[in-house]
Motif scaffolding. Structure first.
Motif, PDB file in Angstrom:
ATOM      1  N   HIS A 138       0.832  -1.202   0.000  1.00 21.06           N
ATOM      2  CA  HIS A 138       0.000   0.000   0.000  1.00 21.06           C
ATOM      3  C   HIS A 138       0.863   1.245   0.000  1.00 21.06           C
ATOM      4  N   ASP A 166       5.628   2.654   6.977  1.00 15.13           N
ATOM      5  CA  ASP A 166       4.273   2.143   6.717  1.00 15.13           C
ATOM      6  C   ASP A 166       3.569   3.062   5.734  1.00 15.13           C
ATOM      7  N   ASN A 167       3.520   2.785   4.463  1.00 17.61           N
ATOM      8  CA  ASN A 167       4.256   1.672   3.899  1.00 17.61           C
ATOM      9  C   ASN A 167       5.156   2.186   2.792  1.00 17.61           C
ATOM     10  N   GLU A 195      -5.558   1.534   1.925  1.00 17.60           N
ATOM     11  CA  GLU A 195      -5.340   0.354   2.773  1.00 17.60           C
ATOM     12  C   GLU A 195      -5.669   0.663   4.221  1.00 17.60           C
ATOM     13  N   GLU A 196      -5.251   1.835   4.679  1.00 17.15           N
ATOM     14  CA  GLU A 196      -5.440   2.193   6.099  1.00 17.15           C
ATOM     15  C   GLU A 196      -6.912   2.414   6.440  1.00 17.15           C
ATOM     16  N   ASP A 237       4.623  -5.203   3.485  1.00 19.01           N
ATOM     17  CA  ASP A 237       4.007  -4.174   4.340  1.00 19.01           C
ATOM     18  C   ASP A 237       4.277  -4.433   5.821  1.00 19.01           C
ATOM     19  N   TYR A 271       9.495  -1.236  14.237  1.00 13.62           N
ATOM     20  CA  TYR A 271       8.195  -0.957  13.605  1.00 13.62           C
ATOM     21  C   TYR A 271       7.072  -0.904  14.639  1.00 13.62           C
TER      22      TYR A 271
HETATM   23 ZN   LIG Z   1       0.788  -0.750   6.377  1.00 12.70          ZN
END
Ligand SMILES: [Zn+2]
Length: 534
Positions: free
Chosen positions: A326, A338-339, A372-373, A409, A475
């Motif tokens: 994404h 991210d990302n 995506e989020e 991702d 992360y």
């Molecule tokens: Zn992500």
């Protein structure tokens, strides 16, 4: 006796070799890929342009457009084909922060780190107001308790979460040999994550998901109530610790008539708790805020970025190997890990494969997803339009043509192997493909499901779709969705390593005699309501 024994052993070994298809691995090509990825890398150039240069890449925002424009231009410069934006629905709000200033004014002055939640509204210019501590069991209780009492107030909701505590573990970590060995021998794929290919389980998960979204929508109702009652702003607990805070959204991203957005600002846990403690000690707190956000009047279409390297074999060039990740991010930093990281690596994979002018039988297609989020919007819509209809499982244009989809991702960490997504038949394939990368620490093949991201959208219709085993680095502890997700959190060497390995796997997939074996096709999801696709 000894001789007979050796002969028997040799026979068993050769039978074992013949019992599984031997994958051809072209070591000359792999050396070329390694050389290009390590000696002529462009990963930090891609990184600069999609983070520092473009700013945050929130779906539907100006920063997403800036980064997309640069990326599509690069694709064209490299000579990729069929470079285009592919639009999808649902429509969303094109929202940006114009100004954000937050400070404690009394009992003393201090400016504090703060970021408006995505789709937050604005204050009426620079305002100074009392902070009011609110506490309620649910929204009905809140309305009952606070009706008529919110005018001119900045609201902070008493937190039920435990305060942050010290951690004696390092922020960043890599897999140990021991943990990788355990992953390799595990026979338990674990649950499918966000969704599920079993229809009953899927509906159960979806009910959970809807509940989560409803909670957000309820919050929106609550915020609208606060706004109507004349409150000035909401201070939200950002989560995180040691200076980081999450900068996600209110999920009020779909255009809705009459929705009134109050200014809603995420702040660090430490400041949130400080203000709460002051108020609980009966020390009045005044704050000064100037929040200006903009929403374009027209609802906006989201889009994915697409580009291809056409295949060279007359029979197989219609078939596809897909790579992606994404492209959208949250907005409190520049979404480097991210990302950005996954997008950067997949861009670099395409650059390397094109630059080396390798003979690849199948077409390689990159798709960088938007939305995506907000719930895998870009990939769900792409599949529902091009691959298979989720409700009927009717195959569409690309269904029979895709060999595999590779997704990245999980931050900037190097690749330690691949998750099979519960497709055990592919273990020998990936073991052989990863064998040349033992020196790059990437040999592990795990049966596990990996998800919460766009590979799940493909998995739902039975397309082989994988995520890689990645070192976590910092992360989960520092960068995921936080104000610390910036260029400097990227690990250059890890990005080069990931580009090398994925480019090689993609090359192998493109030239393999057969497409990768699929798991059984899932049942249609029937009336399953992908509400966001409507
Ligand atoms: Zn992500």
């Amino acid at each position: 006796m000894k001789k007979v024994f050796s002969f028997a052993v040799a026979l068993i070994i050769s039978l074992a070799v013949f019992s599984q298809q031997s994958e051809s691995v072209d070591t000359t090509v792999i050396s070329k890929i390694r050389e290009e990825a390590y000696q002529h890398s462009k990963v930090m150039n891609h990184a600069f342009y999609i983070t520092d240069y473009s700013g945050p890449r929130l779906t539907w925002s100006a920063g997403y457009d800036r980064a997309a424009e640069w990326t599509l231009n690069e694709f064209k410069k490299w000579g990729l084909q069929n470079v285009h934006k592919e639009e999808w629905t649902p429509l969303g709000k094109s929202w940006d922060i114009v100004k954000s200033y937050v400070a404690i004014k009394s009992p003393y002055y201090q400016s504090i780190a703060a970021t408006p939640k995505a789709w937050s509204g604005s204050t009426n210019g620079l305002v100074v107001a009392d902070v009011m501590l609110a506490s309620a069991t649910d929204s009905a209780d809140f309305v009952k308790k606070y009706k008529g009492k919110l005018k001119g107030k900045i609201l902070i909701f008493e937190s039920k979460l435990p305060p942050p505590s010290f951690s004696f573990k390092p922020d960043a970590k890599r897999f140990t040999e021991d943990s990788l060995s355990k992953l390799a021998v595990s026979t338990d794929p674990g649950d499918q994550l966000l969704f599920d290919t079993d229809t009953a389980a899927m509906n159960k998960k979806f009910a959970g998901l809807m509940q989560m979204f409803n909670t957000y929508f309820m919050s929106d109702k609550l915020w609208t109530f606060c706004n109507k009652e004349g409150a000035v702003a909401i201070l939200s607990l950002g989560g995180g610790k040691d200076g980081t805070y999450a900068t996600d959204g209110s999920y009020n991203f779909m255009p809705k008539p009459n929705s009134l957005n109050i200014a809603n600002v995420g702040i660090r846990t430490e400041d949130f708790l400080r203000i709460t403690r002051l108020l609980n000690h009966n020390v009045p707190v005044k704050m000064e805020l100037d929040i200006k956000t903009s929403i374009k009047p027209q609802p906006a279409k989201g889009y994915n970025l697409v580009a291809e390297i056409p295949g060279t074999d007359p029979m197989l060039k219609n078939e596809l190997v897909l790579v992606g990740g994404h492209f959208d991010s949250w907005h409190g930093a520049t979404g480097a890990t991210d990302n950005g990281a996954g997008s950067i690596v997949m861009m670099e994979v395409m650059r390397i494969l094109k630059k080396l002018n390798l003979d690849m039988k199948r077409t390689i297609r990159i798709v960088l997803w938007g939305g995506e989020e907000q719930g895998l919007l870009g990939s769900l819509a792409y599949i529902n339009k091009n691959v298979a209809d989720y409700s009927t499982m009717k195959p569409l244009r690309d269904y029979d043509l895709i060999s595999a989809y590779y997704n990245l991702d999980n931050g900037s960490g190097r690749i330690r192997g691949i998750h099979l997504q519960n497709n055990a038949a592919l273990r020998p394939v990936f073991e052989q493909w990863l064998a040349p990368f033992k020196d790059l620490d990437a040999g592990t093949v795990s049966i596990k499901n990996s998800g919460y991201t766009d590979n799940e959208s493909f998995d739902l219709v039975g397309i082989p779709a994988f995520q890689f085993i990645q070192d976590e680095l910092n992360y989960d502890t520092r960068t995921h969705h936080t104000n610390a997700d910036t260029y400097d959190e990227l690990s250059e060497d890890d990005l080069k390593q990931a580009s090398t390995i994925i480019a090689s796997i993609v090359y192998n997939t493109a030239n393999r005699k057969e497409k990768l074996l699929r798991k059984p096709k899932p049942n249609p999801y029937g009336n399953f309501n992908f509400y966001l696709l409507q």
